[in-house]
Motif scaffolding. Structure first.
Motif, short mmCIF file in Angstrom:
data_model
loop_
_atom_site.label_atom_id
_atom_site.label_comp_id
_atom_site.label_asym_id
_atom_site.label_seq_id
_atom_site.Cartn_x
_atom_site.Cartn_y
_atom_site.Cartn_z
N GLY A 584 0.82 -1.20 0.00
CA GLY A 584 0.00 0.00 0.00
C GLY A 584 0.85 1.25 0.00
N VAL A 585 0.41 2.28 -0.73
CA VAL A 585 1.04 3.61 -0.68
C VAL A 585 -0.07 4.65 -0.57
CG1 VAL A 585 3.19 3.07 -1.92
CG2 VAL A 585 1.16 3.76 -3.20
N ALA A 586 0.26 5.79 0.05
CA ALA A 586 -0.69 6.90 0.15
C ALA A 586 0.10 8.18 0.33
CB ALA A 586 -1.63 6.69 1.34
N TRP A 587 -0.50 9.30 -0.07
CA TRP A 587 0.06 10.62 0.21
C TRP A 587 -0.66 11.17 1.43
CZ3 TRP A 587 3.93 13.25 -2.57
CH2 TRP A 587 4.37 12.62 -3.73
N VAL A 588 0.11 11.52 2.45
CA VAL A 588 -0.47 12.09 3.67
C VAL A 588 0.33 13.34 4.02
CG1 VAL A 588 -0.98 11.71 6.09
CG2 VAL A 588 -1.21 9.83 4.49
N ASP A 589 -0.35 14.49 4.00
CA ASP A 589 0.29 15.74 4.40
C ASP A 589 1.56 16.02 3.58
OD1 ASP A 589 0.23 17.99 5.93
OD2 ASP A 589 1.34 17.14 7.62
N GLY A 590 1.49 15.72 2.29
CA GLY A 590 2.63 16.00 1.41
C GLY A 590 3.75 14.97 1.48
N LYS A 591 3.57 13.92 2.28
CA LYS A 591 4.58 12.87 2.39
C LYS A 591 4.01 11.57 1.86
CE LYS A 591 6.51 15.09 6.42
NZ LYS A 591 6.09 15.45 7.75
N VAL A 592 4.90 10.65 1.51
CA VAL A 592 4.47 9.34 1.02
C VAL A 592 4.51 8.35 2.20
CG1 VAL A 592 5.02 7.40 -0.49
CG2 VAL A 592 5.25 9.74 -1.33
N VAL A 593 3.42 7.62 2.38
CA VAL A 593 3.34 6.57 3.40
C VAL A 593 3.25 5.24 2.68
CG1 VAL A 593 2.02 5.66 5.34
CG2 VAL A 593 2.16 8.12 4.99
N SER A 594 4.04 4.25 3.15
CA SER A 594 4.00 2.94 2.52
C SER A 594 3.89 1.85 3.58
CB SER A 594 5.26 2.70 1.67
OG SER A 594 6.42 2.66 2.48
N THR A 595 3.28 0.74 3.18
CA THR A 595 3.16 -0.43 4.06
C THR A 595 3.48 -1.68 3.25
OG1 THR A 595 0.83 -0.75 3.52
CG2 THR A 595 1.32 0.61 5.44
N GLY A 596 3.75 -2.77 3.97
CA GLY A 596 4.10 -3.96 3.19
C GLY A 596 4.19 -5.23 3.99
N GLY A 597 4.92 -6.19 3.40
CA GLY A 597 5.03 -7.52 3.96
C GLY A 597 5.76 -7.59 5.28
N ASP A 598 6.50 -6.54 5.65
CA ASP A 598 7.22 -6.56 6.93
C ASP A 598 6.35 -6.04 8.08
OD1 ASP A 598 7.10 -3.91 6.28
OD2 ASP A 598 9.26 -3.56 6.26
N ALA A 599 5.08 -5.75 7.81
CA ALA A 599 4.10 -5.28 8.82
C ALA A 599 4.45 -3.92 9.40
CB ALA A 599 3.92 -6.31 9.94
N ALA A 600 5.41 -3.22 8.81
CA ALA A 600 5.78 -1.88 9.28
C ALA A 600 5.15 -0.83 8.36
CB ALA A 600 7.29 -1.71 9.29
N ILE A 601 5.06 0.41 8.89
CA ILE A 601 4.60 1.55 8.11
C ILE A 601 5.75 2.54 8.02
CG2 ILE A 601 2.95 3.47 8.04
CD1 ILE A 601 1.15 1.63 9.85
N LYS A 602 6.04 3.02 6.83
CA LYS A 602 7.16 3.94 6.65
C LYS A 602 6.65 5.26 6.07
CE LYS A 602 10.61 0.34 6.35
NZ LYS A 602 11.79 -0.21 5.68
N VAL A 603 7.18 6.35 6.61
CA VAL A 603 6.82 7.69 6.14
C VAL A 603 8.04 8.26 5.43
CG1 VAL A 603 6.00 9.97 6.80
CG2 VAL A 603 5.26 7.97 8.11
N TRP A 604 7.86 8.68 4.17
CA TRP A 604 8.96 9.16 3.33
C TRP A 604 8.77 10.64 3.02
CZ3 TRP A 604 12.40 5.19 2.10
CH2 TRP A 604 11.91 3.88 2.26
N THR A 605 9.87 11.38 3.08
CA THR A 605 9.86 12.79 2.67
C THR A 605 10.34 12.88 1.22
OG1 THR A 605 10.44 13.41 4.93
CG2 THR A 605 10.68 15.10 3.24
N VAL A 606 9.52 13.48 0.37
CA VAL A 606 9.87 13.65 -1.05
C VAL A 606 10.18 15.13 -1.28
CG1 VAL A 606 9.16 13.29 -3.43
CG2 VAL A 606 8.32 11.76 -1.64
N LYS A 607 11.39 15.40 -1.79
CA LYS A 607 11.81 16.79 -2.01
C LYS A 607 12.03 17.04 -3.50
CE LYS A 607 14.08 17.19 2.48
NZ LYS A 607 15.37 17.08 3.17
N GLY A 608 11.88 18.30 -3.88
CA GLY A 608 12.21 18.73 -5.25
C GLY A 608 11.31 18.12 -6.30
N LEU A 609 9.99 18.11 -6.05
CA LEU A 609 9.08 17.56 -7.06
C LEU A 609 9.19 18.34 -8.36
CD1 LEU A 609 5.84 16.89 -4.96
CD2 LEU A 609 7.49 15.22 -5.78
N GLN A 610 9.31 17.62 -9.48
CA GLN A 610 9.48 18.28 -10.78
C GLN A 610 8.22 18.16 -11.62
OE1 GLN A 610 12.86 16.18 -12.28
NE2 GLN A 610 14.32 17.44 -11.19
#
Length: 610
Positions: A584-610
């Motif tokens: 699963g992926v989603a955009w939350v508050d301008g950040k990317v959130v991902s989930t997966g087979g490791d049962a963890a949730i990760k929040v990613w900061t994306v910079k410099g969108l072109q």
């Protein structure tokens, strides 16, 4: 563009009914280590959102233990491998050693942080003693005839170690090098689950499935006395000492955690987890640790459901419960409130949690949950709908964080769910069904098995036809679907398995089973771009940002990609984001959130969108 990890919301500890789960805390009492899936998680006790994830193991992990120095962690897995790695960043591996031919059940460090004893279920032997930096042998584990469940090493010299086993015995080892000195038989009448030396080295305690708590002399291994007879009414799985060596804590299948006074032979304090008077298997306590280096007297126990309970004397109930998933997260949805601070996740075992991304805290959604894999979420203002392979459609009331109303029994296995204009469209094995709240409005049989569904306004996109096309239906205000498609999109070379409409509904992204994503204009159904094709396996999820200019995708190849519409060739990749696939992926508050087979949730900061 660049993508960087901002935070990891860890999986819960993996548990097995009838088996102890090992927990470990560093010398300062700041972090807790445990195994979950193929990863080891190191979490801050006071702020569980601060977390490191070690992904060096290739099979399911079973145990992780901090060294007394706090600089290293030793972890084991089901293949008999032990890895020693740095506890600061959780990246650099110091050594990888093959100990036995089966599952590692427990690991213990000596007081110098130099030697390790690892025990478990082997064929030729049930454990071994090695040096942490080179893996050289410093003794043997012998004297047992069945699987060894736990090991403890005395932290002072002369070095002593104790191993306990399913054969009802405790074997006492002298070291170093460690060798068999004596065993204690006839005391425990069943599986012995846990063993621990007191911090001052004077006392050894063992606990087992026969509910017995047995004490021994820490230097000689001589049995001294039994305490607490008949108090616990279920198997005792784990034991941990207080820093003063006068008290220890036990965790049991009777849903209680108890503190014992060694000299007075009595229970000083007890907590019962779960509803009063109710017996619930998920609240059996299978692990416990008493962190040293803290002043608040905190005790952490682990329930069979993966919940970490924070206990303090003076409070009869847990002061805090850290919840999450310990099975693969198979579905991710962003809340409908639009301010983008919360997400909802569903896992392989049917558990549904809602998360506050800012604080990093998750809580299980109350009420009658799903009993099988959660497939997908779809949200309308104030509500989130979920479908799962228990063949039900359920409604989550977001403000109350509870399942609302009764579940809707579906006529077939669901493959996806979408919501538009207050209506809910469910893709079933045999066709499409449209609901308003929990009332069935209409259904449309299909000649193929729908593999994905998405909706915006009056448009409903469905994937799965055998010719690899995506078909578009019209939905009227009464909830009836057009009997035949209004458009058929035939640009995919493999089966279309996931969709995402852009927030304004002008674009539709379709991902297929070979890893390619095609974006269409919903006004003309012309291809806007077909160059989003860097995934090497099935695309499992796509999500657009609020502006509709960029999309994130997750796939079975374990990677997360962020794509640009204006520059289709420009993309950023978070490699190996989740072991066993990004579901699963989603955009939350301008950040990317991902989930997966490791049962963890990760929040990613994306910079410099072109």
């Amino acid at each position: 563009m660049s993508i960087e990890i901002e935070k990891i919301l860890a999986a819960s500890p993996a548990t097995t009914r009838g088996q102890p789960t090992q927990l470990s805390v560093d010398a300062k009492g700041e972090r807790i280590a445990y195994a979950s899936g193929k990863s080891i998680f190191l979490r801050n006790i006071d702020n569980p959102a601060l977390c490191k994830q070690y992904t060096g193991h290739t099979t399911t992990t079973t145990v992780a233990k901090f060294s007394p120095s706090g600089f290293w962690v030793a972890s084991g897995d089901v293949s008999g491998q032990v890895r020693v790695w740095d506890a600061v960043e959780g990246v650099n591996t110091k050594g990888e050693y093959s100990i036995i031919s089966g599952r590692i059940n427990d690991i213990a460090w000596d007081g110098d942080s130099q030697r390790i004893i690892a025990v478990g279920d082997g064929r030729e032997r049930y454990g071994h003693c090695i040096t942490a930096d080179s893996g050289n042998s410093v003794g043997e584990v012998s004297g047992h005839s069945k699987v060894v469940n736990a090991v403890a090493i005395r932290q002072q010299r002369p070095l002593r170690a104790a191993t306990v086993s399913d054969d009802s015995t405790m074997c006492f080892l002298h070291g170093a090098p460690f060798k068999f000195a004596r065993n204690a038989t006839g005391l425990h009448k069943g599986f012995v689950m846990g063993a621990a030396f007191s911090p001052d080295g004077n006392t050894l305690v063992t606990v087992g499935a026969d509910r017995r708590i047995q004490l021994y002399d820490g230097k000689t291994g001589e049995p001294t006395k039994q305490i607490g007879e008949g108090v616990h009414t279920g198997s005792i799985f784990a034991v941990s000492w207080a820093k003063d060596s006068k008290r220890f804590v036990t965790a049991s299948a009777d849903q209680t955690v108890r503190v014992w006074d060694v000299e007075a032979d009595k229970c000083l304090h007890s907590w019962r987890v779960g509803e009063e008077g109710a017996v619930t298997v998920s609240d059996q306590q299978v692990g416990v640790v008493w962190p040293h280096g803290r002043t608040d007297g905190l005790i952490i126990s682990l329930g069979l459901d993966g919940n970490l309970n924070y206990l303090q004397e003076g409070s009869s109930k847990p002061v805090k419960v850290v919840q999450g998933h310990n099975k693969s997260i198979t579905a991710l949805g962003a809340s409908s409130d639009g301010n983008g601070k919360t997400i909802i996740t569903g896992s392989f075992d049917g558990r549904v949690c809602s998360w506050d991304i800012t604080s990093g805290l998750g809580s299980v959604v109350d009420g009658q949950a799903h009993s099988n894999q959660v497939k997908q979420f779809a949200s309308v203002p104030g509500r989130t709908y979920s479908v799962a392979w228990d063949d039900t459609l359920r409604t989550v009331d977001e403000s109350a964080n509870t399942f609302a109303g009764s579940s809707v029994k579906l006529t077939a296995q669901p493959q996806g769910v979408a919501a538009a204009d207050g209506l809910v469209i469910v893709a079933l094995n045999n066709g499409l069904a449209v609901y308003s709240k929990d009332q069935l409005l209409s259904s449309l049989p299909t000649s193929y098995t729908p593999a994905a569904v998405a909706a915006y306004g009056s448009l409903v996109a469905v994937g799965g036809p055998d010719d690899n096309s995506a078909v578009i239906y019209k939905l009227d205000s009464a909830g009836k679907l057009s009997p035949s498609p209004v458009a058929t999109l035939k640009n995919s070379m493999a089966k279309v398995v996931t969709f995402a409409f852009s927030p304004d509904g002008k674009l539709l992204a379709a991902g297929n089973s070979s890893g390619k994503i095609v974006v269409y204009s919903t006004s003309t159904w012309e291809v806007v771009t077909d160059r989003w094709s860097a995934h090497t396996a099935r695309v499992l999820s796509i999500a657009w940002n609020a502006a509709g200019t960029h999309a994130a995708s997750g796939a079975l190849d374990t990677n997360v990609h962020v794509w640009s519409l204006t520059k289709p060739g420009s993309r950023v990749k978070a490699a190996n984001a989740h072991k066993d696939g990004v579901y699963g992926v989603a955009w939350v508050d301008g950040k990317v959130v991902s989930t997966g087979g490791d049962a963890a949730i990760k929040v990613w900061t994306v910079k410099g969108l072109q």
